[in-house]
Design a protein around this motif. Structure first.
Motif, PDB file in Angstrom:
ATOM      1  N   ARG A   9      40.542  46.625  -8.420  1.00  0.00           N
ATOM      2  CA  ARG A   9      40.937  45.556  -7.491  1.00  0.00           C
ATOM      3  C   ARG A   9      41.867  46.074  -6.411  1.00  0.00           C
ATOM      4  O   ARG A   9      41.824  45.633  -5.273  1.00  0.00           O
ATOM      5  CB  ARG A   9      41.634  44.430  -8.250  1.00  0.00           C
ATOM      6  N   TYR A  33      25.125  45.659  -0.441  1.00  0.00           N
ATOM      7  CA  TYR A  33      25.847  45.996   0.785  1.00  0.00           C
ATOM      8  C   TYR A  33      27.276  46.436   0.449  1.00  0.00           C
ATOM      9  O   TYR A  33      27.879  45.929  -0.489  1.00  0.00           O
ATOM     10  CB  TYR A  33      26.000  44.781   1.704  1.00  0.00           C
ATOM     11  N   TYR A  35      30.807  46.410   2.652  1.00  0.00           N
ATOM     12  CA  TYR A  35      31.457  45.987   3.874  1.00  0.00           C
ATOM     13  C   TYR A  35      32.915  46.450   3.859  1.00  0.00           C
ATOM     14  O   TYR A  35      33.548  46.524   2.808  1.00  0.00           O
ATOM     15  CB  TYR A  35      31.462  44.461   4.015  1.00  0.00           C
ATOM     16  N   GLN A  37      36.579  45.307   5.388  1.00  0.00           N
ATOM     17  CA  GLN A  37      37.277  44.208   6.048  1.00  0.00           C
ATOM     18  C   GLN A  37      38.721  44.598   6.317  1.00  0.00           C
ATOM     19  O   GLN A  37      39.539  44.668   5.395  1.00  0.00           O
ATOM     20  CB  GLN A  37      37.217  42.928   5.214  1.00  0.00           C
ATOM     21  N   GLY A  42      36.737  40.082  10.541  1.00  0.00           N
ATOM     22  CA  GLY A  42      35.581  39.780   9.718  1.00  0.00           C
ATOM     23  C   GLY A  42      35.043  41.041   9.060  1.00  0.00           C
ATOM     24  O   GLY A  42      35.342  42.153   9.500  1.00  0.00           O
ATOM     25  N   PRO A  43      34.281  40.887   7.985  1.00  0.00           N
ATOM     26  CA  PRO A  43      33.698  42.054   7.327  1.00  0.00           C
ATOM     27  C   PRO A  43      32.762  42.823   8.261  1.00  0.00           C
ATOM     28  O   PRO A  43      32.022  42.211   9.037  1.00  0.00           O
ATOM     29  CB  PRO A  43      32.914  41.444   6.162  1.00  0.00           C
ATOM     30  N   LEU A  91      34.410  45.393   0.410  1.00  0.00           N
ATOM     31  CA  LEU A  91      33.659  44.325  -0.232  1.00  0.00           C
ATOM     32  C   LEU A  91      32.247  44.793  -0.548  1.00  0.00           C
ATOM     33  O   LEU A  91      31.583  45.390   0.292  1.00  0.00           O
ATOM     34  CB  LEU A  91      33.568  43.109   0.690  1.00  0.00           C
ATOM     35  N   ALA A 100      23.720  36.237   0.818  1.00  0.00           N
ATOM     36  CA  ALA A 100      24.479  37.344   0.252  1.00  0.00           C
ATOM     37  C   ALA A 100      25.694  36.797  -0.479  1.00  0.00           C
ATOM     38  O   ALA A 100      26.373  35.901   0.012  1.00  0.00           O
ATOM     39  CB  ALA A 100      24.919  38.300   1.349  1.00  0.00           C
ATOM     40  N   PHE A 101      25.962  37.365  -1.653  1.00  0.00           N
ATOM     41  CA  PHE A 101      27.077  36.943  -2.484  1.00  0.00           C
ATOM     42  C   PHE A 101      28.026  38.122  -2.639  1.00  0.00           C
ATOM     43  O   PHE A 101      27.598  39.233  -2.951  1.00  0.00           O
ATOM     44  CB  PHE A 101      26.564  36.459  -3.843  1.00  0.00           C
ATOM     45  N   PHE A 102      29.312  37.847  -2.436  1.00  0.00           N
ATOM     46  CA  PHE A 102      30.308  38.896  -2.398  1.00  0.00           C
ATOM     47  C   PHE A 102      31.110  38.993  -3.690  1.00  0.00           C
ATOM     48  O   PHE A 102      31.341  37.986  -4.377  1.00  0.00           O
ATOM     49  CB  PHE A 102      31.291  38.632  -1.252  1.00  0.00           C
ATOM     50  N   GLY A 103      31.580  40.195  -3.965  1.00  0.00           N
ATOM     51  CA  GLY A 103      32.570  40.407  -5.007  1.00  0.00           C
ATOM     52  C   GLY A 103      33.960  40.134  -4.457  1.00  0.00           C
ATOM     53  O   GLY A 103      34.113  39.753  -3.290  1.00  0.00           O
ATOM     54  N   GLN A 104      34.968  40.341  -5.302  1.00  0.00           N
ATOM     55  CA  GLN A 104      36.341  40.043  -4.885  1.00  0.00           C
ATOM     56  C   GLN A 104      36.941  41.130  -4.011  1.00  0.00           C
ATOM     57  O   GLN A 104      37.956  40.912  -3.358  1.00  0.00           O
ATOM     58  CB  GLN A 104      37.221  39.820  -6.123  1.00  0.00           C
TER      59      GLN A 104
END
Lengths: 111, 112
Positions: A9, A33, A35, A37, A42-43, A91, A100-104
């Motif tokens: 994290r 993906y 990314y 940030q 923005g990412p 990310l 698209a679904f992102f992790g933390q």
């Protein structure tokens, strides 16, 4: 349904050191993906995989960044050597169609 | 490549009022427009999306409108609540490409 998992994290390293981030996408999602940030922005896409092949890495600083997705599932992103300007949240996201679904994310601080 | 502009960068509204965030895109080939909500310390969460074959989509208190001719799309949140406070990002992509280009974000603050 489990979401996108990322680790660690948080990470603090000195400049010129190396670091690696890990991502486990949502089961069955072919597209993955990475990314970047930067705070207040923005990412920005670094790299996109379709299964284990690279679709787009045009924004990846290839002199220091590398990524792989062995077996078309998990992925790792590596930075070597790190620079101060690499401080950001990294990310990982996955998708099976358009959404698209992102992790933390992993918050990287380079000192 | 695609360029997405987002306004305003910050927005404060009284609880119960409506909030509107606007985005413009440059690539007329873009045909998929998602909106993400990002809370502090978390990754972006998809809240609503729209494809270019429709002009409006609603999901409870959230709606998105799309004007393909003007290359504008907007997020509308009605009856705002404190938990709506977050940073909102718009994005655009081309179906089949799946590469999302994000706007710069709007920090929404709901005033109790």
């Amino acid at each position: 349904e489990a979401g996108v998992a990322q680790s660690p994290r948080y990470k603090i390293i000195e400049k010129r050191q190396s670091v690696a981030f890990w991502c486990n996408p949502i089961s069955g999602h072919a597209t993955l993906y990475w990314y970047q940030q930067i705070l207040g922005q923005g990412p920005k896409l670094l790299i996109q995989f379709q299964n284990n092949g690279v679709v787009d890495d045009s924004q990846l600083p290839k002199d220091r960044f590398s990524a792989e997705r062995l077996k078309g599932v998990d992925s790792t992103l590596k930075i070597q050597p790190a620079k101060l300007e690499d401080s950001a949240v990294y990310l990982c996201a996955s998708s099976s169609a358009l959404a698209a679904f992102f992790g933390q994310g992993t918050r990287l601080t380079v000192v | 490549g695609e360029n997405v502009e987002q306004h305003p960068s910050t927005l404060s509204v009284q609880e119960g009022d409506s909030a509107v965030i606007k985005c413009t895109y440059s690539d007329s080939a873009s045909n998929y427009f998602p909106w993400y909500k990002q809370e502090l310390g978390k990754g972006p969460q998809l809240i609503i999306d729209i494809r270019s074959n429709v002009g409006e989509k609603k999901d409870q208190r959230i709606a998105v409108t799309l004007n393909k001719t003007a290359k504008h799309f907007s997020l509308h949140i009605t009856e705002t609540q404190p938990e709506d406070s977050a940073v909102y990002f718009c994005a655009a992509s081309i179906f089949g490409n799946e590469k999302l280009t994000f706007g710069t974000g709007t920090r929404l603050t709901i005033i109790p």
